[in-house]
Design a protein around this motif. Structure first.
Motif, PDB file in Angstrom:
ATOM      1  N   GLU A 131       0.835  -1.210   0.000  1.00 45.01           N
ATOM      2  CA  GLU A 131       0.000   0.000   0.000  1.00 45.01           C
ATOM      3  C   GLU A 131       0.866   1.256   0.000  1.00 45.01           C
ATOM      4  N   LEU A 132       1.947   1.231   0.762  1.00 45.75           N
ATOM      5  CA  LEU A 132       2.802   2.414   0.881  1.00 45.75           C
ATOM      6  C   LEU A 132       3.464   2.756  -0.441  1.00 45.75           C
ATOM      7  N   GLY A 133       3.742   1.750  -1.262  1.00 49.36           N
ATOM      8  CA  GLY A 133       4.459   1.968  -2.509  1.00 49.36           C
ATOM      9  C   GLY A 133       3.608   2.395  -3.678  1.00 49.36           C
ATOM     10  N   ILE A 134       2.280   2.470  -3.498  1.00 53.52           N
ATOM     11  CA  ILE A 134       1.417   2.860  -4.620  1.00 53.52           C
ATOM     12  C   ILE A 134       0.713   4.196  -4.367  1.00 53.52           C
ATOM     13  N   GLN A 135       1.145   4.947  -3.348  1.00 48.40           N
ATOM     14  CA  GLN A 135       0.501   6.228  -3.053  1.00 48.40           C
ATOM     15  C   GLN A 135       0.634   7.213  -4.211  1.00 48.40           C
ATOM     16  N   TRP A 136       1.701   7.074  -4.996  1.00 54.25           N
ATOM     17  CA  TRP A 136       1.924   8.003  -6.112  1.00 54.25           C
ATOM     18  C   TRP A 136       0.807   7.964  -7.143  1.00 54.25           C
ATOM     19  N   VAL A 137       0.128   6.836  -7.252  1.00 56.88           N
ATOM     20  CA  VAL A 137      -0.915   6.720  -8.277  1.00 56.88           C
ATOM     21  C   VAL A 137      -2.011   7.760  -8.035  1.00 56.88           C
ATOM     22  N   GLY A 138      -2.454   7.872  -6.800  1.00 59.56           N
ATOM     23  CA  GLY A 138      -3.507   8.826  -6.478  1.00 59.56           C
ATOM     24  C   GLY A 138      -3.048  10.262  -6.415  1.00 59.56           C
ATOM     25  N   GLN A 139      -1.728  10.477  -6.442  1.00 65.22           N
ATOM     26  CA  GLN A 139      -1.193  11.835  -6.384  1.00 65.22           C
ATOM     27  C   GLN A 139      -0.940  12.422  -7.771  1.00 65.22           C
ATOM     28  N   LEU A 140      -1.076  11.595  -8.809  1.00 68.12           N
ATOM     29  CA  LEU A 140      -0.842  12.050 -10.182  1.00 68.12           C
ATOM     30  C   LEU A 140      -2.155  12.141 -10.964  1.00 68.12           C
ATOM     31  N   ASP A 141      -2.094  12.780 -12.106  1.00 67.39           N
ATOM     32  CA  ASP A 141      -3.242  12.911 -13.000  1.00 67.39           C
ATOM     33  C   ASP A 141      -3.140  11.852 -14.100  1.00 67.39           C
ATOM     34  N   TRP A 142      -4.302  11.419 -14.596  1.00 70.80           N
ATOM     35  CA  TRP A 142      -4.354  10.348 -15.585  1.00 70.80           C
ATOM     36  C   TRP A 142      -5.395  10.676 -16.648  1.00 70.80           C
ATOM     37  N   THR A 143      -5.251  10.031 -17.803  1.00 70.08           N
ATOM     38  CA  THR A 143      -6.187  10.216 -18.908  1.00 70.08           C
ATOM     39  C   THR A 143      -6.619   8.865 -19.440  1.00 70.08           C
ATOM     40  N   VAL A 144      -7.921   8.707 -19.671  1.00 68.46           N
ATOM     41  CA  VAL A 144      -8.405   7.522 -20.375  1.00 68.46           C
ATOM     42  C   VAL A 144      -9.161   7.981 -21.621  1.00 68.46           C
ATOM     43  N   GLU A 145      -9.054   7.205 -22.678  1.00 64.30           N
ATOM     44  CA  GLU A 145      -9.583   7.643 -23.962  1.00 64.30           C
ATOM     45  C   GLU A 145     -10.029   6.435 -24.774  1.00 64.30           C
ATOM     46  N   ARG A 146     -11.028   6.659 -25.605  1.00 67.27           N
ATOM     47  CA  ARG A 146     -11.448   5.631 -26.559  1.00 67.27           C
ATOM     48  C   ARG A 146     -12.108   6.303 -27.754  1.00 67.27           C
ATOM     49  N   THR A 147     -12.258   5.521 -28.806  1.00 68.82           N
ATOM     50  CA  THR A 147     -12.997   5.991 -29.970  1.00 68.82           C
ATOM     51  C   THR A 147     -14.301   5.212 -30.078  1.00 68.82           C
ATOM     52  N   PHE A 148     -15.252   5.806 -30.776  1.00 67.83           N
ATOM     53  CA  PHE A 148     -16.521   5.140 -31.055  1.00 67.83           C
ATOM     54  C   PHE A 148     -17.076   5.719 -32.347  1.00 67.83           C
ATOM     55  N   THR A 149     -17.864   4.924 -33.015  1.00 63.80           N
ATOM     56  CA  THR A 149     -18.394   5.312 -34.324  1.00 63.80           C
ATOM     57  C   THR A 149     -19.902   5.508 -34.240  1.00 63.80           C
ATOM     58  N   ILE A 150     -20.387   6.578 -34.854  1.00 61.94           N
ATOM     59  CA  ILE A 150     -21.827   6.803 -34.947  1.00 61.94           C
ATOM     60  C   ILE A 150     -22.192   7.117 -36.395  1.00 61.94           C
ATOM     61  N   ASP A 151     -23.435   6.843 -36.715  1.00 62.54           N
ATOM     62  CA  ASP A 151     -23.951   7.148 -38.046  1.00 62.54           C
ATOM     63  C   ASP A 151     -24.465   8.574 -38.084  1.00 62.54           C
ATOM     64  N   GLU A 152     -24.402   9.169 -39.266  1.00 61.44           N
ATOM     65  CA  GLU A 152     -24.997  10.506 -39.428  1.00 61.44           C
ATOM     66  C   GLU A 152     -26.460  10.499 -39.015  1.00 61.44           C
ATOM     67  N   ALA A 153     -27.122   9.373 -39.278  1.00 64.10           N
ATOM     68  CA  ALA A 153     -28.552   9.298 -38.963  1.00 64.10           C
ATOM     69  C   ALA A 153     -28.817   9.408 -37.463  1.00 64.10           C
ATOM     70  N   ASP A 154     -27.814   9.011 -36.651  1.00 70.65           N
ATOM     71  CA  ASP A 154     -27.989   9.104 -35.197  1.00 70.65           C
ATOM     72  C   ASP A 154     -28.190  10.549 -34.747  1.00 70.65           C
ATOM     73  N   LEU A 155     -27.665  11.492 -35.501  1.00 66.22           N
ATOM     74  CA  LEU A 155     -27.699  12.894 -35.095  1.00 66.22           C
ATOM     75  C   LEU A 155     -28.861  13.660 -35.713  1.00 66.22           C
ATOM     76  N   GLU A 156     -29.668  12.982 -36.522  1.00 67.50           N
ATOM     77  CA  GLU A 156     -30.798  13.663 -37.159  1.00 67.50           C
ATOM     78  C   GLU A 156     -31.977  13.745 -36.200  1.00 67.50           C
ATOM     79  N   HIS A 157     -32.397  14.969 -35.891  1.00 65.31           N
ATOM     80  CA  HIS A 157     -33.578  15.233 -35.055  1.00 65.31           C
ATOM     81  C   HIS A 157     -33.419  14.656 -33.644  1.00 65.31           C
TER      82      HIS A 157
END
Length: 832
Positions: free
Chosen positions: A60-86
């Motif tokens: 536990e003592l050796g992983i304190q740095w994880v919560g002290q730093l900033d992180w980013t998570v990312e993904r892609t996803f695909t949508i159809d043009e029709a999804d955005l109509e109306h």
């Protein structure tokens, strides 16, 4: 409308590669790794081998740095043009932990700063047909909290623990993530529920509020209030149905927030009852507004928390369901894992079934954790487990500036909307111990008025006000412990009003007999620690650390004086254990003894006392603690003892005064015990019978009956060090035993019981048959690392009767494997 879930594999990267390189070389060669959402960042790092298991050793003592730093998570996803109509594209987060900026295709679309709110963002203008990218930027909660604390004109104090992160009270996040006196400091980050992208063509149902009111002849009125967010003015078909009753029609909605209401009358209803008092009957309820549907399950019951002042200055606290006063039997619930990715439905089911199996009917959901996942409340509804719901504030002062009050108000409004329909929800409580904490800190003692005003602005001005507005039919309890609304009594020492937290035995070092000095109305916290079993210790400590004062054993004890208190009480009550393994066993015997003495005595005072919720049910990592079920789900001996001392009907004997034995029968169930026979037998440890007393009578439902006062001082030939009492309650459909040693175990002249054990296969597990030549006490069975529970444990065996116990397995186990793992402990052998 249709929904796209953004669950699954995301890509995790550090926000600052130079800073993370100071702690791990991993990202120098691998710029990213896979992270599953719903889930948490620590779990992703652990799976990839970037960090070591924080539950092993002192990692536990050796992983304190994880919560002290900033992180980013990312993904892609695909949508159809029709999804955005109306349509409008609405992105929804729940249980998003905690300081998170949301980007879609590089544009910021929202920011979150409260784990306990639901967040919705209209991201329509940021989307396009084809591939899109969504990015979640997590900021260190500790860094954020320290920055917020630095802005304050005066300090806001909070309690800290052996390993902790700073300024936890500045951020709306599970407070125990910052470290507690039973849990690790792991500043989890992640999203713990599905991330939904809704393409809305009409509107979204924001909440469904349901009120049931009992009428004559088992008829009930059902009022449904739906908050509906329309994207445009429209006329929509609506419908609601429950219990064979329905209503439908058309409503006109305006763009924005709308309130759509339904009223139904239902008949021939089966009531919802808590565990042990009847069936927990649930009815499906469905609502339709336009193209969107919502469903809930509701129970029909009345519930009142009675707080009646008496002529002696006392105030009762009694939960009454369907007009019946219920003795609340249970424990305190904390989050069951410090790594939120591991909060699985299977573990919720197992723990809550263990609550039912131990004859409990209430859990207090403690204020330093989190408002639980929906599965928790659904299972409590199904199993008849009443919920004392703390709001998420604990052991601290909190800010009262406007921005903090605003986010808390949004949090409480969301949580009340989300949870109020559950029949298991018994009451709302403002916080855990914050009222008492005003007197804990140097700053608040020196300037009490300042902190009292802050407390009142938050707890009464926001939390209490919103709950009373939104859920007026359910009890608001301002703090635990407290004497109720408008009363600021010290409920650590005052046992006469409201609920009490009684910690004199543990924190003050008083003997277990101190439990006999109070006659509380409702005890919502009290407890005593034990170590987990050897099979659990082996999962966090190597063999050369198997000593109570080793580095690892002390690290997995988060209460500063914890191990010392356990050892001190060994010498107070028992012969000192002869091995490390016996120390683990005896610590659990001792813990069960403490809770049994308290709860059995307080049950006899019913209806003066009407609730006992011990601290605590479960753990969030493998540790020495007050729990009755360890982190891996293994029942400690306390949980087996709870199954017995929470039995609906129980014969009880205790010595409150030296040499004076009081004998009671409690029956807190809904049915009388007719033509019952109670026997009180005296016997010596070497097998001599010294006589018995018998009583035949009926015992009313919901009653505590005093049967006898036995003055041992008048029994001149009786040697207390060589005598125990064996109690038996028997009727046509009931048989239950109990016992009382007349001297401390270390003073008692126990004999070698010479226990013999036979094992055979049984349906779903194994039979264990035990016999002895002399009476055996505190006999405990342990199946090692095998998953399962015994039908009974921590019991006495008499030479005149075999004891047959069933071990119900959760996995396929051979008879040979079970024999190899099975161990039998008893009080005599542990001290030799």
């Amino acid at each position: 409308m249709h929904t796209r879930l953004l669950d699954g594999e995301w890509t995790l990267t550090p926000a600052d590669y130079k800073r993370v390189a100071l702690h791990t070389p991993y990202f120098a060669t691998s710029p990213s790794l896979s992270c599953t959402l719903p889930g948490d960042i620590h779990s992703a790092l652990l799976k990839a081998g970037v960090i070591d298991d924080p539950y092993w050793g002192t990692n536990e003592l050796g992983i304190q740095w994880v919560g002290q730093l900033d992180w980013t998570v990312e993904r892609t996803f695909t949508i159809d043009e029709a999804d955005l109509e109306h349509t409008r594209a609405i992105l929804t987060f729940t249980m998003a932990d905690t300081i998170i900026t949301v980007l879609v295709n590089g544009s910021e679309v929202g920011r979150m700063d409260n784990q306990f709110r639901r967040w919705r963002f209209d991201i329509t203008d940021a989307l396009h047909g084809g591939e899109n990218t969504i990015t979640l930027c997590f900021e260190s909660a500790e860094a954020y909290a320290k920055r917020e604390a630095a802005k304050l004109p005066y300090p806001i104090p909070y309690s800290v623990y052996p390993v902790y992160a700073e300024s936890r009270n500045m951020v709306r996040k599970s407070q125990c993530h910052f470290g507690w006196d039973w849990g690790p400091c792991i500043l989890a980050m992640g999203v713990y529920q599905s991330i939904a992208l809704d393409f809305v063509d009409e509107g979204l149902i924001e909440s469904v509020r349901i009120t049931t009111v009992e009428r004559e002849d088992n008829d009930w009125d059902v009022a449904i209030a739906v908050r509906y967010n329309a994207i445009a003015d429209a006329d929509l078909a609506v419908k609601a149905e429950v219990a064979k009753s329905h209503t439908e029609g058309t409503v006109s909605v305006k763009r924005g927030q709308n309130l759509v209401t339904f009223h139904l009358r239902v008949s021939d209803i089966q009531l919802w009852w808590p565990n042990g008092h009847g069936k927990a009957v649930l009815y499906p309820l469905a609502v339709t507004i336009g193209s969107q549907n919502a469903s809930r399950r509701i129970g029909f019951r009345t519930l009142e928390v009675k707080t009646i002042d008496d002529q002696k200055g006392g105030r009762s606290m009694t939960v009454s369901v369907n007009g019946t006063d219920i003795f609340a039997k249970g424990a305190n619930w904390i989050p069951f894992d410090a790594l939120p990715s591991r909060l699985t439905e299977e573990r919720y089911e197992y723990l809550l079934q263990s609550v039912v199996d131990a004859n409990m009917n209430m859990l207090r959901l403690w204020g330093g954790g989190m408002y639980e996942k929906e599965v928790f409340y659904d299972l409590c509804d199904e199993k008849g487990i009443l919920i004392w719901q703390d709001c998420m504030f604990s052991c601290s002062m909190y800010p009262a500036h406007q921005a903090f009050l605003d986010t808390v108000e949004a949090e409480i409004r969301y949580q009340v909307d989300r949870l109020a329909h559950h029949p298991s929800l018994a009451l709302w409580c403002g916080n855990n111990e914050d009222l008492g904490a005003i007197s804990w800190y140097e700053e608040s003692r020196a300037n009490r008025d300042r902190y009292v005003i802050d407390y009142d602005r938050l707890n009464e001005g926001v939390v209490g006000r919103v709950i009373r507005e939104q859920d007026p039919y359910r009890t608001w309890w301002p703090s635990s412990p407290s004497a109720g609304v408008g009363d600021y009594s010290d409920n650590w020492t005052n046992d006469q009003r409201g609920d009490m937290h009684f910690w004199s035995v543990w924190h003050d070092g008083s003997p277990f007999e101190e439990y006999y000095t109070i006659r509380p109305r409702f005890v919502s916290e009290f407890g005593f620690q034990s170590f987990p079993s050897l099979s659990t210790v082996r999962r966090y400590a190597a063999d050369d650390e198997h000593n109570l004062t080793s580095v690892v054993m002390e690290h997995h004890q988060k209460n500063v004086r914890g191990n010392s208190i356990i050892i001190e009480n060994f010498s107070r009550y028992y012969r000192f254990p002869s091995s490390f393994e016996d120390m683990l066993y005896l610590s659990q015997v001792q813990q069960a003894k403490a809770m049994r003495m308290a709860i059995e005595y307080w049950r006899t005072t019913m209806p003066h006392c009407m609730g006992t919720l011990y601290w605590q049910l479960n753990d969030n990592w493998p540790v020495a603690s007050w729990s009755s079920i360890d982190y891996y789900g293994k029942w400690k001996l306390l949980h087996y003892a709870a199954k017995h001392f929470y039995s609906p009907a129980l014969p009880i004997a205790y010595q409150k005064e030296d040499g004076i034995v009081e004998v009671y029968v409690v029956n807190d169930g809904p049915h009388p015990i007719l033509d019952a026979k109670v026997s009180v037998k005296f016997a010596t440890y070497d097998g001599k019978k010294l006589g018995k007393q018998e009583y035949r009578q009926d015992f009313k439902a919901y009653s505590s009956t005093h049967l006898a006062t036995i003055d041992l001082n008048k029994k001149k030939k009786l040697e207390r060090e060589n005598t125990f009492i064996y109690l038996k309650l028997k009727s046509d459909d009931l048989y239950i035993e109990n016992s009382l040693m007349l001297a401390k175990p270390k003073e008692s002249r126990l004999q070698d019981p010479e226990i013999k054990v036979e094992v055979a296969k049984a349906p779903g597990g194994f039979f264990v048959t035990l016999s002895c030549t002399k009476a055996a006490f505190q006999v405990a069975l342990d199946a090692g690392s095998l998953l399962g529970t015994f039908s009974d444990n921590l019991f006495e065996i008499r030479p005149t009767a075999q004891k047959v116990v069933t071990f119900k397995t959760k996995e396929t186990i051979s008879l040979e494997a079970f024999k190899e793992e099975l161990k039998v402990y008893d009080l005599y052998t542990s001290g030799r």
